[in-house]
Design a protein around this motif. Structure first.
Motif, PDB file in Angstrom:
ATOM      1  N   LEU A  27       1.017  -1.270  -0.162  1.00 49.17           N
ATOM      2  CA  LEU A  27      -0.002   0.077   0.088  1.00 49.17           C
ATOM      3  C   LEU A  27       0.944   1.201   0.097  1.00 49.17           C
ATOM      4  CD1 LEU A  27      -2.938  -0.947   2.604  1.00 49.17           C
ATOM      5  CD2 LEU A  27      -3.040  -0.702  -0.039  1.00 49.17           C
ATOM      6  N   GLU A  28       1.921   1.287   0.785  1.00 50.40           N
ATOM      7  CA  GLU A  28       2.908   2.334   0.755  1.00 50.40           C
ATOM      8  C   GLU A  28       3.490   2.601  -0.549  1.00 50.40           C
ATOM      9  OE1 GLU A  28       4.039   1.969   5.546  1.00 50.40           O
ATOM     10  OE2 GLU A  28       5.540   1.328   3.972  1.00 50.40           O
ATOM     11  N   GLU A  29       3.911   1.503  -1.109  1.00 56.89           N
ATOM     12  CA  GLU A  29       4.522   1.506  -2.378  1.00 56.89           C
ATOM     13  C   GLU A  29       3.530   2.117  -3.353  1.00 56.89           C
ATOM     14  OE1 GLU A  29       7.622   0.229  -2.820  1.00 56.89           O
ATOM     15  OE2 GLU A  29       7.685   0.530  -4.964  1.00 56.89           O
ATOM     16  N   MET A  30       2.418   1.635  -3.386  1.00 50.96           N
ATOM     17  CA  MET A  30       1.310   2.069  -4.446  1.00 50.96           C
ATOM     18  C   MET A  30       1.132   3.620  -3.852  1.00 50.96           C
ATOM     19  SD  MET A  30      -1.343  -0.982  -4.120  1.00 50.96           S
ATOM     20  CE  MET A  30      -2.827  -0.146  -4.746  1.00 50.96           C
ATOM     21  N   ASP A  31       1.258   4.105  -2.684  1.00 48.06           N
ATOM     22  CA  ASP A  31       1.048   5.725  -2.301  1.00 48.06           C
ATOM     23  C   ASP A  31       2.166   6.138  -3.118  1.00 48.06           C
ATOM     24  OD1 ASP A  31      -1.168   5.419  -0.921  1.00 48.06           O
ATOM     25  OD2 ASP A  31      -0.418   5.405   0.818  1.00 48.06           O
ATOM     26  N   ARG A  32       3.342   5.689  -2.720  1.00 51.35           N
ATOM     27  CA  ARG A  32       4.784   6.346  -3.506  1.00 51.35           C
ATOM     28  C   ARG A  32       4.472   6.592  -4.779  1.00 51.35           C
ATOM     29  NH1 ARG A  32       7.297   4.018   0.900  1.00 51.35           N
ATOM     30  NH2 ARG A  32       7.770   1.995  -0.292  1.00 51.35           N
ATOM     31  N   GLU A  33       3.946   5.475  -5.701  1.00 52.67           N
ATOM     32  CA  GLU A  33       4.038   5.372  -7.031  1.00 52.67           C
ATOM     33  C   GLU A  33       2.806   6.469  -7.436  1.00 52.67           C
ATOM     34  OE1 GLU A  33       2.616   1.510  -8.436  1.00 52.67           O
ATOM     35  OE2 GLU A  33       4.829   0.617  -7.988  1.00 52.67           O
ATOM     36  N   ASN A  34       1.888   6.451  -6.514  1.00 56.92           N
ATOM     37  CA  ASN A  34       0.790   7.444  -7.229  1.00 56.92           C
ATOM     38  C   ASN A  34       1.367   8.920  -6.871  1.00 56.92           C
ATOM     39  OD1 ASN A  34      -1.093   5.962  -7.667  1.00 56.92           O
ATOM     40  ND2 ASN A  34      -2.078   5.897  -5.737  1.00 56.92           N
ATOM     41  N   ILE A  35       2.200   8.877  -5.816  1.00 57.46           N
ATOM     42  CA  ILE A  35       2.640  10.420  -5.597  1.00 57.46           C
ATOM     43  C   ILE A  35       3.650  10.995  -6.659  1.00 57.46           C
ATOM     44  CG2 ILE A  35       4.517  11.825  -4.107  1.00 57.46           C
ATOM     45  CD1 ILE A  35       3.024  10.201  -1.776  1.00 57.46           C
ATOM     46  N   ILE A  36       4.545   9.960  -7.071  1.00 56.16           N
ATOM     47  CA  ILE A  36       5.444  10.018  -8.297  1.00 56.16           C
ATOM     48  C   ILE A  36       4.843  10.552  -9.344  1.00 56.16           C
ATOM     49  CG2 ILE A  36       7.292   8.946  -9.645  1.00 56.16           C
ATOM     50  CD1 ILE A  36       8.302   9.467  -6.797  1.00 56.16           C
ATOM     51  N   ARG A  37       3.480   9.579  -9.596  1.00 57.46           N
ATOM     52  CA  ARG A  37       2.634   9.698 -10.978  1.00 57.46           C
ATOM     53  C   ARG A  37       2.155  10.776 -11.038  1.00 57.46           C
ATOM     54  NH1 ARG A  37      -0.879   5.662 -10.137  1.00 57.46           N
ATOM     55  NH2 ARG A  37       0.644   3.967 -10.619  1.00 57.46           N
ATOM     56  N   LEU A  38       1.542  11.471  -9.886  1.00 58.17           N
ATOM     57  CA  LEU A  38       0.973  12.628  -9.746  1.00 58.17           C
ATOM     58  C   LEU A  38       2.034  13.897 -10.086  1.00 58.17           C
ATOM     59  CD1 LEU A  38      -1.442  12.520  -6.817  1.00 58.17           C
ATOM     60  CD2 LEU A  38      -2.002  12.712  -9.254  1.00 58.17           C
ATOM     61  N   LYS A  39       3.273  13.624  -9.383  1.00 55.93           N
ATOM     62  CA  LYS A  39       4.345  14.630  -9.636  1.00 55.93           C
ATOM     63  C   LYS A  39       4.420  14.627 -11.115  1.00 55.93           C
ATOM     64  CE  LYS A  39       6.670  15.142  -5.226  1.00 55.93           C
ATOM     65  NZ  LYS A  39       7.837  14.531  -4.628  1.00 55.93           N
ATOM     66  N   LYS A  40       4.772  13.595 -11.815  1.00 56.96           N
ATOM     67  CA  LYS A  40       5.234  13.444 -13.114  1.00 56.96           C
ATOM     68  C   LYS A  40       4.039  14.263 -13.990  1.00 56.96           C
ATOM     69  CE  LYS A  40       8.619  10.106 -13.941  1.00 56.96           C
ATOM     70  NZ  LYS A  40       8.963   8.791 -14.684  1.00 56.96           N
ATOM     71  N   ILE A  41       2.626  13.887 -13.713  1.00 56.25           N
ATOM     72  CA  ILE A  41       1.818  14.599 -14.476  1.00 56.25           C
ATOM     73  C   ILE A  41       1.701  15.975 -14.435  1.00 56.25           C
ATOM     74  CG2 ILE A  41      -0.775  14.818 -14.408  1.00 56.25           C
ATOM     75  CD1 ILE A  41      -0.954  11.705 -13.722  1.00 56.25           C
ATOM     76  N   LYS A  42       1.917  16.396 -12.960  1.00 55.09           N
ATOM     77  CA  LYS A  42       2.088  17.821 -12.667  1.00 55.09           C
ATOM     78  C   LYS A  42       3.328  18.447 -13.552  1.00 55.09           C
ATOM     79  CE  LYS A  42       1.883  20.741  -8.627  1.00 55.09           C
ATOM     80  NZ  LYS A  42       2.297  20.826  -7.267  1.00 55.09           N
ATOM     81  N   GLY A  43       4.335  17.907 -13.527  1.00 59.79           N
ATOM     82  CA  GLY A  43       5.612  18.293 -14.203  1.00 59.79           C
ATOM     83  C   GLY A  43       5.123  18.658 -15.772  1.00 59.79           C
ATOM     84  N   LYS A  44       4.663  17.423 -16.276  1.00 58.65           N
ATOM     85  CA  LYS A  44       4.110  17.460 -17.463  1.00 58.65           C
ATOM     86  C   LYS A  44       3.114  18.741 -18.130  1.00 58.65           C
ATOM     87  CE  LYS A  44       4.707  12.804 -19.062  1.00 58.65           C
ATOM     88  NZ  LYS A  44       4.311  11.315 -19.393  1.00 58.65           N
ATOM     89  N   LYS A  45       2.116  18.798 -17.116  1.00 56.34           N
ATOM     90  CA  LYS A  45       1.276  19.836 -17.309  1.00 56.34           C
ATOM     91  C   LYS A  45       1.941  21.075 -17.179  1.00 56.34           C
ATOM     92  CE  LYS A  45      -3.348  19.600 -15.769  1.00 56.34           C
ATOM     93  NZ  LYS A  45      -4.141  19.691 -14.431  1.00 56.34           N
ATOM     94  N   GLU A  46       2.940  21.227 -16.111  1.00 61.35           N
ATOM     95  CA  GLU A  46       3.517  22.803 -16.193  1.00 61.35           C
ATOM     96  C   GLU A  46       4.442  23.084 -17.517  1.00 61.35           C
ATOM     97  OE1 GLU A  46       3.960  23.020 -11.184  1.00 61.35           O
ATOM     98  OE2 GLU A  46       5.717  22.178 -12.394  1.00 61.35           O
ATOM     99  N   LYS A  47       5.046  21.903 -17.923  1.00 61.97           N
ATOM    100  CA  LYS A  47       5.902  22.089 -19.169  1.00 61.97           C
ATOM    101  C   LYS A  47       5.023  22.413 -20.473  1.00 61.97           C
ATOM    102  CE  LYS A  47       9.808  19.216 -19.253  1.00 61.97           C
ATOM    103  NZ  LYS A  47      10.471  17.818 -19.390  1.00 61.97           N
ATOM    104  N   ALA A  48       3.638  21.865 -20.331  1.00 64.84           N
ATOM    105  CA  ALA A  48       2.960  22.122 -21.596  1.00 64.84           C
ATOM    106  C   ALA A  48       2.418  23.396 -21.465  1.00 64.84           C
ATOM    107  CB  ALA A  48       1.679  21.316 -21.524  1.00 64.84           C
ATOM    108  N   GLU A  49       2.091  23.917 -20.260  1.00 67.26           N
ATOM    109  CA  GLU A  49       1.516  25.566 -20.009  1.00 67.26           C
ATOM    110  C   GLU A  49       2.501  26.363 -20.392  1.00 67.26           C
ATOM    111  OE1 GLU A  49       0.152  25.711 -16.062  1.00 67.26           O
ATOM    112  OE2 GLU A  49      -1.715  24.377 -16.440  1.00 67.26           O
ATOM    113  N   ALA A  50       4.015  26.108 -19.862  1.00 69.42           N
ATOM    114  CA  ALA A  50       5.143  26.910 -20.161  1.00 69.42           C
ATOM    115  C   ALA A  50       5.380  26.834 -21.587  1.00 69.42           C
ATOM    116  CB  ALA A  50       6.316  26.514 -19.580  1.00 69.42           C
TER     117      ALA A  50
END
Lengths: 209, 347
Positions: free
Chosen positions: A186-209
């Protein structure tokens, strides 16, 4: 590991672990209780067996004296003329959940009128031998009762011990392993989710810039 | 037999048999020897007996038996031979009285044969318990053993005064009742005789004293067992010496403590109170037998030219055989020396 790494499963598992630990503690207490009971009965058994050996010796002596005083045929024929077999009633007693027998003997002693030998021509040694053998039968039944109780207790102690060991060394550790695995997953899944969210957030920011 | 018992006898007849008995009495095992015997094992006892009067019987039976069986059989054989010798060496009234007294063994043998046959014992086993010393000889008892049924055995006594008692077995009476009736018949048939001469009176008084002892043993034994008076009364033998039938019946209805008070003045009561109240019945019986034997020895020395020295010898011989048998059987069953000693009657 064959478990679903879900939060629901973890909750269920934790409940089962708590239950198993409680059961383990209870079984341990039962085992200790049974061992204590066994020790007490063992002391009684030693006394009862000694008593039986003593009574057997006494009965043999009385028989020898009766044979010396009244003749072998008289004594043997009296033994052969006993047409009543010793009967007994069997009741049950409960010791910490273990059902043990309680044997009660019904008196087989015959009155003088019922006995198959004359009184005038025989000596009291015959009566004393009969009495000694009656006491021996009682002692044998007492030993039978206590031996059966001990056997049942030993079986129950063994069974409880196996259950305690199984819970202590197998069931609880494996459930704890499973719980640890689910937590880790479950912790692993949480960490994966956080990473995933971070990556999505990064991609979003890149796209906006 | 009744006509014979009242006849007079010559002093020389008594002198002869009493002299012979005096010699035989010297061969009895002295009381001090019992201490030695009690410390021996079975083989040592057999060896010891080989140096005594029992040598012949031990040698004769050693090839067939060993251990306690050898001693048992040798003692029975010796006892019957001693009794037969007494009959052989006596004549006239002494002989008649001895035969009359030894009829006790006829009843012992009849009881053993009936009991043995009824419960399927082998002839050899029954034969080992027989003491052919009375009116009937060994061959007669062997012929009884050869018979197939109880009916045939009982019919062999047709015409005898106790036939009616034996016949009851065939009509469904219990063996125990028949045994008691035979014993009662033995005592009453002698004690009921009227003594016309002093010699016969000594003999009848001896039997009546034995009846006192027998009745006392029966009453105390059954009382200790908690048997009600109505079951004790039929077992009482009439014609007691000091304890009459009526008195014995009254005793049967009393409590143990009351019985002791009631019998305080009887001849057979001596230091008996402690024994009656505290000891098992076998020891009370021993105490009574000891008192009885001591009384007879004393009486026999008071009347040296009578049947009493012969009867007291017969009593002592029986006590000796019983003692030796108790020692042998006690040793075999591993009894403590002190426990065996307590069972002996040492006079």
């Amino acid at each position: 590991m064959d478990v679903q790494p879900t939060r629901m499963e973890l909750i269920k598992l934790r409940r089962r672990i708590a239950m198993a630990k409680k059961g383990h503690a209870l079984l341990k207490m039962k085992r200790d209780g049974l061992i204590m009971e066994f020790r007490t009965i063992l002391e009684d058994a030693k006394r009862v067996i000694d008593e039986m050996v003593q009574r057997y010796r006494e009965a043999q002596e009385k028989l020898a004296l009766a044979m010396a005083a009244d003749g072998v045929v008289a004594v043997k024929s009296i033994a052969l003329s006993v047409d009543k077999e010793p009967s007994f009633t069997l009741k049950r007693k409960n010791i910490m959940g273990v059902v043990v027998p309680v044997i009660k003997r019904e008196v087989v002693r015959k009155s003088v009128a019922e006995r198959n030998y004359g009184v005038i021509g025989t000596t009291a040694r015959i009566d004393e031998a009969v009495e000694a053998y009656e006491a021996l039968i009682d002692a044998i039944l007492e030993v039978a009762e206590i031996e059966t109780t001990l056997k049942r207790l030993i079986e129950e102690i063994e069974r409880t011990k196996r259950r305690v060991n199984a819970l202590e060394f197998r069931v609880i550790p494996s459930m704890e392993d499973a719980a640890r695995y689910i937590t880790f997953k479950l912790e692993e899944m949480d960490r994966e989710n956080i990473i995933r969210l971070k990556k999505i957030k990064g991609k979003k920011e890149k796209a906006e810039a | 037999m009744i006509s014979k018992i009242i006849k007079r006898t010559k002093i020389s007849e008594w002198a002869y048999i009493v002299a012979r008995v005096r010699v035989m009495k010297r061969k009895l095992i002295p009381r001090d020897e019992y201490a030695k015997l009690l410390n021996m094992d079975l083989n040592e006892i057999a060896r010891y007996l080989e140096e005594t009067e029992y040598k012949k019987e031990i040698d004769e039976l050693a090839f067939r038996y060993s251990g306690v069986d050898l001693i048992d059989h040798a003692l029975s054989l010796n006892l019957s031979r001693v009794y037969s010798k007494l009959i052989r060496i006596s004549k006239g009234l002494p002989r008649d009285l001895i035969v009359l007294y030894l009829r006790k063994w006829d009843f012992w043998n009849i009881k053993n044969i009936l009991r043995g046959k009824m419960f399927g014992f082998t002839n050899e086993e029954i034969e080992a318990t027989l003491v052919p010393a009375g009116e009937f000889d060994e061959d007669f008892f062997k012929s009884l053993l050869a018979k197939e049924s109880i009916e045939e055995i009982v019919n062999a006594f047709r015409g005898k005064p106790f036939y009616s008692i034996l016949e009851k077995i065939l009509h469904g009476s219990k063996l125990s009742d028949v045994e008691d009736e035979l014993d009662k018949f033995y005592y009453t048939s002698i004690a009921g005789l009227s003594a016309e001469s002093l010699d016969a009176k000594y003999f009848i008084d001896f039997i009546r004293m034995e009846i006192d002892i027998v009745n006392m043993k029966t009453i105390l034994r059954l009382k200790k067992e908690g048997v009600p008076a109505e079951e004790i009364i039929p077992k009482i033998v009439p014609y007691g010496y000091q304890l009459t039938e009526d008195e014995a019946r009254k005793l049967a209805a009393m409590e143990l403590e009351e019985i002791y008070k009631a019998i305080e003045n009887y001849w057979f009561v001596r230091d008996l109170r402690e024994v009656v109240m505290t000891q098992p019945m076998s020891k009370i019986e021993n105490a009574l037998t000891r008192i009885w034997a001591e009384r007879m020895i004393k009486k026999a020395s008071n009347y040296p030219l009578s049947i009493l020295p012969v009867l007291s010898y017969m009593l002592l011989k029986k006590i000796e055989v019983d003692n030796l048998r108790i020692i042998a059987r006690g040793k075999e069953s591993g009894m403590e020396v002190e426990d065996i000693r307590e069972q002996l009657v040492i006079v």
